[in-house]
Write a protein that holds these residues in place. Structure first.
Motif, mmCIF file in Angstrom:
data_model
loop_
_atom_site.group_PDB
_atom_site.id
_atom_site.type_symbol
_atom_site.label_atom_id
_atom_site.label_comp_id
_atom_site.label_asym_id
_atom_site.label_seq_id
_atom_site.Cartn_x
_atom_site.Cartn_y
_atom_site.Cartn_z
ATOM 1 N N ARG A 151 0.848 -1.196 0.000
ATOM 2 C CA ARG A 151 0.000 0.000 0.000
ATOM 3 C C ARG A 151 0.883 1.245 0.000
ATOM 4 O O ARG A 151 1.752 1.410 0.845
ATOM 5 N N ASN A 155 0.709 7.932 -4.953
ATOM 6 C CA ASN A 155 1.523 7.646 -6.138
ATOM 7 C C ASN A 155 1.876 8.963 -6.829
ATOM 8 O O ASN A 155 1.668 10.051 -6.278
ATOM 9 N N ASN A 159 -2.559 9.928 -5.600
ATOM 10 C CA ASN A 159 -3.634 9.037 -5.169
ATOM 11 C C ASN A 159 -3.095 7.844 -4.398
ATOM 12 O O ASN A 159 -1.982 7.373 -4.673
ATOM 13 N N GLN A 161 -2.474 4.016 -3.721
ATOM 14 C CA GLN A 161 -2.311 2.947 -4.708
ATOM 15 C C GLN A 161 -1.925 1.650 -4.001
ATOM 16 O O GLN A 161 -1.230 1.669 -2.982
ATOM 17 N N TYR A 162 -2.368 0.530 -4.577
ATOM 18 C CA TYR A 162 -2.150 -0.780 -3.960
ATOM 19 C C TYR A 162 -1.618 -1.739 -5.020
ATOM 20 O O TYR A 162 -2.285 -1.994 -6.031
ATOM 21 N N THR A 185 -2.304 -3.580 -10.037
ATOM 22 C CA THR A 185 -2.148 -2.301 -9.345
ATOM 23 C C THR A 185 -3.494 -1.606 -9.334
ATOM 24 O O THR A 185 -4.131 -1.441 -10.377
ATOM 25 N N ARG A 186 -3.916 -1.213 -8.132
ATOM 26 C CA ARG A 186 -5.215 -0.531 -7.968
ATOM 27 C C ARG A 186 -4.956 0.906 -7.535
ATOM 28 O O ARG A 186 -4.398 1.154 -6.470
ATOM 29 N N GLU A 187 -5.378 1.860 -8.359
ATOM 30 C CA GLU A 187 -5.245 3.278 -8.012
ATOM 31 C C GLU A 187 -6.610 3.817 -7.587
ATOM 32 O O GLU A 187 -7.597 3.686 -8.312
ATOM 33 N N TRP A 188 -6.643 4.438 -6.426
ATOM 34 C CA TRP A 188 -7.881 4.958 -5.857
ATOM 35 C C TRP A 188 -8.085 6.384 -6.373
ATOM 36 O O TRP A 188 -7.488 7.333 -5.866
ATOM 37 N N PHE A 202 -11.894 2.975 -8.528
ATOM 38 C CA PHE A 202 -10.521 2.516 -8.699
ATOM 39 C C PHE A 202 -10.240 2.246 -10.176
ATOM 40 O O PHE A 202 -11.121 1.817 -10.923
#
Length: 276
Positions: A151, A155, A159, A161-162, A185-188, A202
């Motif tokens: 986590r 980024n 935001n 990011q995971y 990769t998950r960007e919120w 996301f």
């Protein structure tokens, strides 16, 4: 006369043989095309279900680590139980949805336990969280395995990011099995830390491979970021490329509408609608 008859007979036999071979080849191609589409549909269902798991994981983690923590987990259904244990350096969180299942606000049904562990470090810019699944189901599909999630508070876009490494075994309701490994990769991008999980959005990138029980493996790469809206039960847009031996195809999740439909286009340009 007899010679001509034999020649004509031979031509007829040859013609019928060619027709039979052509029909057989066409049938094989149709069967193969149908088979590939069915695998694409299973792959899409796994994509969607893994995002439900990610939603739940992130929701619980961010609520636990929020600067101003809201008592309980108001985004989870009442039937879910959250247990927390801590040492001086680590925190362990178990979310139990029970054996009968709990219905989420977006309509998905979860059963079993999600177990996570991470170091206690409120100032860390990055934090590694390990989690595993125990007798865990998304709707009628069982997931076994673990994930490692890095986590990042911000980024390059500012935001959260995971980065997720996954190694999962999947069992569908009909007993069909598959395994999946890879990274996402998950960007919120919307709704972060505003206390309202329902408006979160996301964008997902990454690549992975899915191996089915028959040994066929789909290599998957996201070519257009997948859009995941917490208020919707399904991925709403984005596209992935599927590659299996000499066959390729593109799975398109649509234009943003919240529905259970996607399209699969094979390498020959044939398009079929599939259901998530």
């Amino acid at each position: 006369m007899n010679t001509n008859i034999f020649k004509i007979f031979g031509l007829v036999v040859s013609f019928l043989f060619v027709i039979a071979c052509t029909n057989e080849e066409a049938t094989e191609q149709l069967d193969e095309s149908t088979f590939i589409t069915e695998e694409a549909e299973l792959s899409a269902k796994v994509d969607n279900a893994t995002e439900v798991i990610s939603d739940t994981f992130l929701q619980v983690f961010e609520n636990e680590e929020a600067p101003v923590r809201i008592p309980g987990h108001r985004f989870l259904p009442d039937c879910a139980t959250v247990t927390v244990s801590m040492t001086n350096t680590t925190k362990n969180v178990t979310v139990d949805f029970g054996s009968e299942g709990c219905v989420l606000d977006n309509g998905n049904v979860l059963k079993g336990k999600l177990i996570m562990a991470y170091a206690i470090d409120t100032e860390a810019r990055t934090l590694v969280i390990e989690y595993s699944l125990e007798n865990f189901y998304v709707n009628e599909t069982q997931f076994e395995g673990s994930r490692s999630v890095t986590r990042q508070k911000e980024n390059e876009n500012g935001n959260p990011q995971y980065a997720m490494a996954m190694d999962l075994t999947i069992t569908f309701a009909d007993g069909t099995t598959a395994t999946r490994s890879g990274t996402k990769t998950r960007e919120w991008i919307e709704g972060s830390f505003n206390g309202n999980w329902g408006d979160n959005v996301f964008l997902i990138n990454g690549s992975w491979s899915t191996t089915f029980r028959n040994g066929n493996t789909h290599s998957t790469t996201i070519v257009t970021p997948l859009r995941r809206e917490a208020s919707c039960r399904f991925i709403v847009s984005g596209a992935v490329e599927l590659v299996r031996s000499r066959f390729t195809g593109t799975l398109d999740y649509g234009d943003g509408a919240c529905d259970n439909l996607a399209t699969f286009e094979n390498g020959a340009g044939d398009i079929r609608e599939i259901r998530l």
